[in-house]
Design a protein around this motif. Structure first.
Motif, PDB file in Angstrom:
ATOM      1  N   HIS A   7      -6.853  26.361  27.999  1.00  0.00           N
ATOM      2  CA  HIS A   7      -7.729  25.507  27.192  1.00  0.00           C
ATOM      3  C   HIS A   7      -6.931  24.882  26.060  1.00  0.00           C
ATOM      4  CE1 HIS A   7     -11.145  24.173  24.819  1.00  0.00           C
ATOM      5  NE2 HIS A   7     -11.880  24.351  25.905  1.00  0.00           N
ATOM      6  N   SER A   8      -7.236  23.646  25.719  1.00  0.00           N
ATOM      7  CA  SER A   8      -6.500  22.938  24.673  1.00  0.00           C
ATOM      8  C   SER A   8      -6.600  23.632  23.312  1.00  0.00           C
ATOM      9  CB  SER A   8      -6.991  21.491  24.558  1.00  0.00           C
ATOM     10  OG  SER A   8      -8.355  21.448  24.187  1.00  0.00           O
ATOM     11  N   PHE A   9      -7.669  24.381  23.066  1.00  0.00           N
ATOM     12  CA  PHE A   9      -7.817  25.070  21.781  1.00  0.00           C
ATOM     13  C   PHE A   9      -6.782  26.182  21.591  1.00  0.00           C
ATOM     14  CE2 PHE A   9     -12.589  24.116  20.913  1.00  0.00           C
ATOM     15  CZ  PHE A   9     -12.252  22.858  20.456  1.00  0.00           C
ATOM     16  N   VAL A  10      -6.114  26.579  22.656  1.00  0.00           N
ATOM     17  CA  VAL A  10      -5.047  27.570  22.510  1.00  0.00           C
ATOM     18  C   VAL A  10      -3.930  27.007  21.630  1.00  0.00           C
ATOM     19  CG1 VAL A  10      -3.215  28.798  23.768  1.00  0.00           C
ATOM     20  CG2 VAL A  10      -5.553  28.760  24.667  1.00  0.00           C
ATOM     21  N   TRP A  11      -3.717  25.699  21.738  1.00  0.00           N
ATOM     22  CA  TRP A  11      -2.609  25.060  21.030  1.00  0.00           C
ATOM     23  C   TRP A  11      -3.026  24.386  19.728  1.00  0.00           C
ATOM     24  CZ3 TRP A  11       1.203  27.083  23.469  1.00  0.00           C
ATOM     25  CH2 TRP A  11       1.195  27.217  24.856  1.00  0.00           C
ATOM     26  N   THR A  12      -4.174  23.720  19.717  1.00  0.00           N
ATOM     27  CA  THR A  12      -4.581  22.921  18.552  1.00  0.00           C
ATOM     28  C   THR A  12      -6.100  22.940  18.410  1.00  0.00           C
ATOM     29  OG1 THR A  12      -4.974  20.813  19.692  1.00  0.00           O
ATOM     30  CG2 THR A  12      -2.708  21.269  19.052  1.00  0.00           C
ATOM     31  N   GLY A  13      -6.563  22.377  17.322  1.00  0.00           N
ATOM     32  CA  GLY A  13      -8.000  22.214  17.131  1.00  0.00           C
ATOM     33  C   GLY A  13      -8.566  21.093  17.972  1.00  0.00           C
ATOM     34  N   GLY A  14      -7.698  20.215  18.470  1.00  0.00           N
ATOM     35  CA  GLY A  14      -8.121  19.154  19.365  1.00  0.00           C
ATOM     36  C   GLY A  14      -8.926  18.046  18.743  1.00  0.00           C
ATOM     37  N   GLY A  15      -8.866  17.889  17.425  1.00  0.00           N
ATOM     38  CA  GLY A  15      -9.684  16.899  16.762  1.00  0.00           C
ATOM     39  C   GLY A  15      -9.111  15.494  16.717  1.00  0.00           C
ATOM     40  N   THR A  16      -7.852  15.346  17.123  1.00  0.00           N
ATOM     41  CA  THR A  16      -7.229  14.025  17.098  1.00  0.00           C
ATOM     42  C   THR A  16      -6.498  13.769  18.411  1.00  0.00           C
ATOM     43  OG1 THR A  16      -5.093  14.792  16.225  1.00  0.00           O
ATOM     44  CG2 THR A  16      -6.817  14.231  14.604  1.00  0.00           C
ATOM     45  N   GLN A  17      -6.171  12.514  18.644  1.00  0.00           N
ATOM     46  CA  GLN A  17      -5.400  12.133  19.827  1.00  0.00           C
ATOM     47  C   GLN A  17      -4.071  12.898  19.848  1.00  0.00           C
ATOM     48  OE1 GLN A  17      -6.510   9.634  22.055  1.00  0.00           O
ATOM     49  NE2 GLN A  17      -4.727   9.712  23.354  1.00  0.00           N
ATOM     50  N   ALA A  18      -3.405  12.924  18.697  1.00  0.00           N
ATOM     51  CA  ALA A  18      -2.105  13.599  18.610  1.00  0.00           C
ATOM     52  C   ALA A  18      -2.218  15.087  18.931  1.00  0.00           C
ATOM     53  CB  ALA A  18      -1.504  13.401  17.220  1.00  0.00           C
ATOM     54  N   MET A  19      -3.293  15.716  18.498  1.00  0.00           N
ATOM     55  CA  MET A  19      -3.487  17.145  18.786  1.00  0.00           C
ATOM     56  C   MET A  19      -3.670  17.391  20.274  1.00  0.00           C
ATOM     57  SD  MET A  19      -6.015  18.505  15.827  1.00  0.00           S
ATOM     58  CE  MET A  19      -5.407  19.024  14.245  1.00  0.00           C
TER      59      MET A  19
END
Length: 80
Positions: A7-19
């Motif tokens: 899941h992407s949340f493992v790496w970042t909060g996912g709130g932006t394109q860059a994240m």
């Protein structure tokens, strides 16, 4: 199972394109070939750019907004 995902949340909060792009890069670098994105606000993101990034990293996504017509499609399908 052909591909193992994360899941992407493992790496970042996912709130932006860059994240999201960072999450994709980290996933691919660790050998994952499937990434699931949280259903946030897809209108905030450049979905076409994410699809191209996924294709370049050989990542798939089951996220419905990443490829709404096929739940487990490859990113390159989203580009056609």
């Amino acid at each position: 199972m052909r591909r193992l995902g994360i899941h992407s949340f493992v790496w970042t909060g996912g709130g932006t394109q860059a994240m999201l792009e960072e999450a994709m890069e980290n996933s691919a670098a660790c050998g994952y070939r499937l990434i699931e994105f949280a259903y946030l606000q897809p209108e905030k993101f450049d979905i076409h750019r994410l699809a191209k990034k996924a294709q370049s990293l050989d990542l798939e996504s089951p996220s419905p907004w990443a490829c709404p017509w096929a739940p487990m499609c490859r990113a390159r399908t989203a580009l056609s």
